[in-house]
Design a protein around this motif. Structure first.
Motif, PDB file in Angstrom:
ATOM      1  N   GLU A 112       0.840  -1.191   0.000  1.00 39.02           N
ATOM      2  CA  GLU A 112       0.000   0.000   0.000  1.00 39.02           C
ATOM      3  C   GLU A 112       0.878   1.245   0.000  1.00 39.02           C
ATOM      4  O   GLU A 112       0.761   2.126   0.840  1.00 39.02           O
ATOM      5  N   ALA A 113       1.777   1.275  -0.981  1.00 38.98           N
ATOM      6  CA  ALA A 113       2.659   2.425  -1.166  1.00 38.98           C
ATOM      7  C   ALA A 113       1.830   3.642  -1.558  1.00 38.98           C
ATOM      8  O   ALA A 113       0.620   3.559  -1.794  1.00 38.98           O
ATOM      9  N   PHE A 114       2.475   4.776  -1.655  1.00 37.32           N
ATOM     10  CA  PHE A 114       1.795   6.042  -1.948  1.00 37.32           C
ATOM     11  C   PHE A 114       0.959   5.908  -3.214  1.00 37.32           C
ATOM     12  O   PHE A 114       1.463   5.605  -4.287  1.00 37.32           O
ATOM     13  N   GLN A 115      -0.354   6.076  -3.092  1.00 39.67           N
ATOM     14  CA  GLN A 115      -1.316   6.034  -4.185  1.00 39.67           C
ATOM     15  C   GLN A 115      -1.377   4.675  -4.881  1.00 39.67           C
ATOM     16  O   GLN A 115      -1.813   4.562  -6.027  1.00 39.67           O
ATOM     17  N   GLU A 116      -0.987   3.615  -4.212  1.00 37.93           N
ATOM     18  CA  GLU A 116      -0.989   2.296  -4.839  1.00 37.93           C
ATOM     19  C   GLU A 116      -2.408   1.732  -4.930  1.00 37.93           C
ATOM     20  O   GLU A 116      -3.198   1.818  -3.984  1.00 37.93           O
ATOM     21  N   VAL A 117      -2.705   1.131  -6.080  1.00 39.38           N
ATOM     22  CA  VAL A 117      -3.967   0.435  -6.325  1.00 39.38           C
ATOM     23  C   VAL A 117      -3.638  -0.802  -7.166  1.00 39.38           C
ATOM     24  O   VAL A 117      -2.755  -0.762  -8.024  1.00 39.38           O
ATOM     25  N   ASP A 118      -4.347  -1.874  -6.930  1.00 38.00           N
ATOM     26  CA  ASP A 118      -4.229  -3.058  -7.782  1.00 38.00           C
ATOM     27  C   ASP A 118      -5.087  -2.799  -9.022  1.00 38.00           C
ATOM     28  O   ASP A 118      -6.292  -3.049  -9.038  1.00 38.00           O
ATOM     29  N   PHE A 119      -4.450  -2.276 -10.073  1.00 39.11           N
ATOM     30  CA  PHE A 119      -5.218  -1.811 -11.230  1.00 39.11           C
ATOM     31  C   PHE A 119      -5.822  -2.958 -12.030  1.00 39.11           C
ATOM     32  O   PHE A 119      -6.899  -2.813 -12.610  1.00 39.11           O
ATOM     33  N   ALA A 120      -5.149  -4.090 -12.085  1.00 41.20           N
ATOM     34  CA  ALA A 120      -5.734  -5.224 -12.802  1.00 41.20           C
ATOM     35  C   ALA A 120      -7.046  -5.639 -12.145  1.00 41.20           C
ATOM     36  O   ALA A 120      -8.034  -5.953 -12.827  1.00 41.20           O
ATOM     37  N   ALA A 121      -7.073  -5.625 -10.808  1.00 39.86           N
ATOM     38  CA  ALA A 121      -8.310  -5.976 -10.100  1.00 39.86           C
ATOM     39  C   ALA A 121      -9.351  -4.878 -10.232  1.00 39.86           C
ATOM     40  O   ALA A 121     -10.538  -5.152 -10.436  1.00 39.86           O
ATOM     41  N   MET A 122      -8.917  -3.623 -10.120  1.00 41.68           N
ATOM     42  CA  MET A 122      -9.852  -2.504 -10.161  1.00 41.68           C
ATOM     43  C   MET A 122     -10.565  -2.408 -11.516  1.00 41.68           C
ATOM     44  O   MET A 122     -11.785  -2.190 -11.582  1.00 41.68           O
ATOM     45  N   PHE A 123      -9.815  -2.578 -12.591  1.00 40.11           N
ATOM     46  CA  PHE A 123     -10.386  -2.356 -13.919  1.00 40.11           C
ATOM     47  C   PHE A 123     -10.904  -3.630 -14.575  1.00 40.11           C
ATOM     48  O   PHE A 123     -11.480  -3.555 -15.668  1.00 40.11           O
TER      49      PHE A 123
END
Length: 547
Positions: A112-123
């Protein structure tokens, strides 16, 4: 090319190889290496936007116009979440787009680094494909696949995350050549079956527009419809599928359609659906045409086999590219029907504004004035809201590429789409339509329009409310309105503050002269139309809804 390059340079080289001419972006520190490579890449025009949602809408609109993926670059976290609205629109609109997201370093992933998101999961539920490039040597592979995925079958969005340190790696990579959209021909056996079904049908009608629809499909479908006398209707916000001047054009489905057209759809014994998904808006909540449609036959033509039989039972399913199918359709001869001529006459009557005396500023005559003053091939761009209904009903679209409007119903789309259309074709007349609520979703992109020399006419229709929601409130809970009233700025003054030309209009008679003055100017021009919330649609008043 296989020389040693940074990941950022490799990525930009792949975009050039794929024919990318323009990128829409809000810059971020997570993809500085890409921005550095773009500094030395005059082949790509970089459009700097003011919010990632606007950038993504511009990319979606650009993909709509070019039939190749529109490209947006945003940064991680807030940038990606802001841009997600454009990905959703590109998916529901079946339009090619690629969103590149600068991401956290590979070494800090999953902390959970600065502004980290799991983009593969999100999109994953929003896009056709979402992935992360961890090896700079594989950038050409991923970019080529992204283009192929975005364009083929049912077009749509792809999301690629780019770790910041990966873009700085210096490696050797093998470039990939330009990817073209794959096109499948219509099966001759299926076309023979279609010919037999059409010969048996007494009341056939077409519903067209959507995935893979292009100029060639529009030309040949119109030619066949005019020859055979089969009426052509469009899906929701696909009114530019063929030129509305065609004598076979019957009008559009969606919200507030011509009752005579919906009667024709209900009465049809054969629906030839070409490119459309038959979504909720087009089918009035899957009620105008039901998924099993008893007593009615459906031939569904779509470029993606996964869309066929997905929701609607098809008596005949044809997987084919739109242009290839339309070309094959020309070989089917039928005794000419009178239905197209009759349906077009009904459309002409329905799309002719009739002045109403209950409001000071009547939008119907305003649309008529625009039809008289503007070129026929004007591009009309709008977001969501009841205001759009006047143009859906009264504007006559000239064919593919003249309507940019989200079938996903996203607010704030009109101005970014108009900017994309203007920079794509600077000599074209481009109009952005927005309600007062819709406009302020992305009004900051006025700065982008001025900075990049966009030549756009903007109409802000201001009734002091989120009008569509107010309409539903009055219908469901009469007199108990909440959260829909808006306190608005002086939109004309706002446009002038950004460097544009603007006027405010409060009476119908003042619109045409103001439009003439606006068209004598260049650059960003805004007409602020102050309307009465009482006139909630072209045919309904709020008072009538309360009864």
């Amino acid at each position: 090319m296989t020389e040693i390059r940074t990941g950022g340079r490799i990525l930009v080289d792949q975009l050039v190889a794929q024919g990318c001419e323009r990128i829409f972006t809000v810059p971020g520190e997570s993809f500085l290496a890409v921005l550095d490579a773009l500094h030395d890449t005059p082949a790509i025009d970089l459009v700097t936007c003011r919010q990632e949602g606007g950038a993504a809408f511009m990319a979606c609109a650009d993909g709509t116009l070019t039939h190749r993926p529109g490209i947006a670059f945003v940064t991680r976290g807030p940038g990606a979440t802001n841009a997600s609205i454009g990905v959703h629109v590109a998916m529901q609109d079946s339009q090619p787009m690629i969103l590149f997201i600068g991401d956290v370093d590979r070494g800090t992933r999953d902390r959970e680094a600065f502004q980290e998101v799991d983009f593969a999961a999100m999109f994953a539920p929003l896009a056709k494909w979402a992935a992360r490039i961890d090896d700079a040597r594989r950038i050409p592979e991923y970019v080529a696949r992204a283009y192929a995925t975005a364009m083929n079958g049912r077009p749509g969005p792809v999301v690629l995350a780019l770790p910041e340190d990966m873009l700085l790696d210096t490696v050797a990579a093998v470039d990939r050549p330009r990817v073209e959209r794959l096109v499948q021909a219509a099966d001759p056996v299926a076309m023979g079956a279609l010919a037999g079904m059409l010969a048996e049908a007494e009341r056939p009608i077409m519903i067209v527009g959507g995935a893979g629809w292009d100029e060639a499909a529009a030309r040949d479908v119109a030619a066949w419809a005019e020859r055979s006398g089969v009426p052509v209707a469009s899906g929701f916000r696909r009114q530019d599928a063929i030129a509305n001047a065609s004598p076979a054009w019957a009008g559009n489905l969606g919200y507030g359609p011509n009752p005579r057209l919906t009667a024709r759809i209900r009465d049809a014994d054969l629906l030839l659906v070409i490119g459309a998904r038959l979504g909720e808006a087009t089918t009035d909540g899957y009620a105008l045409v039901t998924p099993d449609h008893p007593g009615q036959r459906i031939v569904h033509v779509h470029p993606d086999p996964e869309e066929l039989e997905r929701t609607y039972h098809a008596d005949l399913a044809i997987c084919a590219g739109m242009a290839r199918f339309a070309d094959a359709l020309l070989s089917i001869d039928l005794p000419p029907l009178e239905a197209a001529r009759e349906a077009h006459a009904e459309y002409r009557d329905w799309s002719t504004p009739r002045p109403r005396g209950d409001v000071a500023l009547d939008l119907g005559p305003c649309v008529a004035a625009m039809r008289d003053a503007l070129p026929a091939d004007t591009v009309i761009c709008n977001g969501a809201g009841n205001y759009s209904g006047w143009w859906h009903r009264y504007w006559r679209y000239a064919g593919p590429g003249t309507q940019l409007a989200p079938t996903a119903g996203a607010m704030g789309y009109g101005l970014p789409a108009a900017i994309a259309a203007s920079v794509r074709d600077p000599g074209r007349c481009v109009v952005a339509l927005a309600g007062d609520g819709c406009f302020l979703m992305n009004g900051q992109e006025l700065a982008t329009a001025v900075q990049h020399g966009a030549n756009v006419l903007i109409l802000v229709i201001d009734n002091g409310a989120y009008g569509t929601i107010r309409m539903h409130q009055e219908r469901e809970f009469p007199g108990r309105t909440t959260a829909t009233a808006l306190g608005n700025p002086d939109f004309a003054a706002l446009a002038r503050a950004y460097g544009g030309w603007a006027e405010t209009i409060t009476r119908t008679a003042d619109f045409a002269p103001a439009l003439d003055r606006a068209m004598a100017e260049t650059g960003v021009r805004l007409l602020h139309l102050k309307t009465d919330i009482e006139a909630i649609t072209p045919r309904l008043t709020l008072s009538a809804l309360k009864r």
